[in-house]
Design a protein around this motif. Structure first.
Motif, PDB file in Angstrom:
ATOM      1  N   ASP A   7       1.060  -1.603   0.195  1.00 60.14           N
ATOM      2  CA  ASP A   7      -0.364   0.079   0.127  1.00 60.14           C
ATOM      3  C   ASP A   7       0.620   0.913  -0.075  1.00 60.14           C
ATOM      4  OD1 ASP A   7       1.217  -0.086   2.479  1.00 60.14           O
ATOM      5  OD2 ASP A   7      -1.116   0.538   3.833  1.00 60.14           O
ATOM      6  N   GLN A  16      -2.817  11.704  -2.927  1.00 56.91           N
ATOM      7  CA  GLN A  16      -3.667  10.778  -2.863  1.00 56.91           C
ATOM      8  C   GLN A  16      -3.483   9.793  -3.798  1.00 56.91           C
ATOM      9  OE1 GLN A  16      -6.209  13.055  -5.450  1.00 56.91           O
ATOM     10  NE2 GLN A  16      -8.086  11.916  -4.618  1.00 56.91           N
ATOM     11  N   LYS A  17      -4.008   8.732  -3.467  1.00 52.73           N
ATOM     12  CA  LYS A  17      -3.429   7.188  -4.098  1.00 52.73           C
ATOM     13  C   LYS A  17      -4.929   6.192  -4.207  1.00 52.73           C
ATOM     14  CE  LYS A  17      -1.811   4.171  -0.925  1.00 52.73           C
ATOM     15  NZ  LYS A  17      -1.072   5.250   0.715  1.00 52.73           N
ATOM     16  N   THR A  18      -4.931   5.536  -5.183  1.00 55.25           N
ATOM     17  CA  THR A  18      -5.960   4.348  -5.115  1.00 55.25           C
ATOM     18  C   THR A  18      -5.343   2.933  -4.910  1.00 55.25           C
ATOM     19  OG1 THR A  18      -6.991   5.704  -6.297  1.00 55.25           O
ATOM     20  CG2 THR A  18      -7.723   3.453  -6.083  1.00 55.25           C
ATOM     21  N   TYR A  19      -5.873   2.422  -3.765  1.00 53.42           N
ATOM     22  CA  TYR A  19      -4.808   0.609  -3.545  1.00 53.42           C
ATOM     23  C   TYR A  19      -6.025   0.355  -3.301  1.00 53.42           C
ATOM     24  CZ  TYR A  19      -2.735  -2.329  -0.459  1.00 53.42           C
ATOM     25  OH  TYR A  19      -2.216  -3.570  -0.536  1.00 53.42           O
ATOM     26  N   ARG A  20      -5.459  -0.748  -4.491  1.00 56.29           N
ATOM     27  CA  ARG A  20      -5.900  -2.834  -4.186  1.00 56.29           C
ATOM     28  C   ARG A  20      -5.322  -3.967  -3.824  1.00 56.29           C
ATOM     29  NH1 ARG A  20      -9.927   0.381  -3.726  1.00 56.29           N
ATOM     30  NH2 ARG A  20     -11.274   1.389  -5.169  1.00 56.29           N
ATOM     31  N   ASN A  39      -2.782   9.345  -7.751  1.00 58.30           N
ATOM     32  CA  ASN A  39      -3.214  10.428  -7.944  1.00 58.30           C
ATOM     33  C   ASN A  39      -2.865  11.339  -7.900  1.00 58.30           C
ATOM     34  OD1 ASN A  39      -5.536   7.768  -6.572  1.00 58.30           O
ATOM     35  ND2 ASN A  39      -6.147   8.257  -8.793  1.00 58.30           N
TER      36      ASN A  39
END
Length: 63
Positions: A7, A16-20, A39
């Motif tokens: 992560d 800002q980030k998107t994590y999967r 992001n």
């Protein structure tokens, strides 16, 4: 044992980030697969390759 986290929560320059993350248990591969979308970052991270332009590692919108 050394632990690594996908992560990237320890990175201070990520605003800002998107994590999967998913776990896969198959014959050919067992482990976690991680996707991080940067992001917004404070400033891009890059390094200079010999006789080339800067090589960007992290910048806004990088996946």
């Amino acid at each position: 044992m050394k632990r690594k986290y996908g992560d990237l929560s320890h990175w201070k320059g990520v605003l800002q980030k998107t994590y999967r993350q998913i776990h896969i248990d198959e014959v050919d591969f067992t482990g976690h697969v991680t996707l991080v979308v940067f992001n917004k970052v404070k400033e891009p991270i890059s390094f200079k390759l010999t006789d080339h332009d800067d090589f960007n590692i992290v910048a806004d919108g990088f996946i």
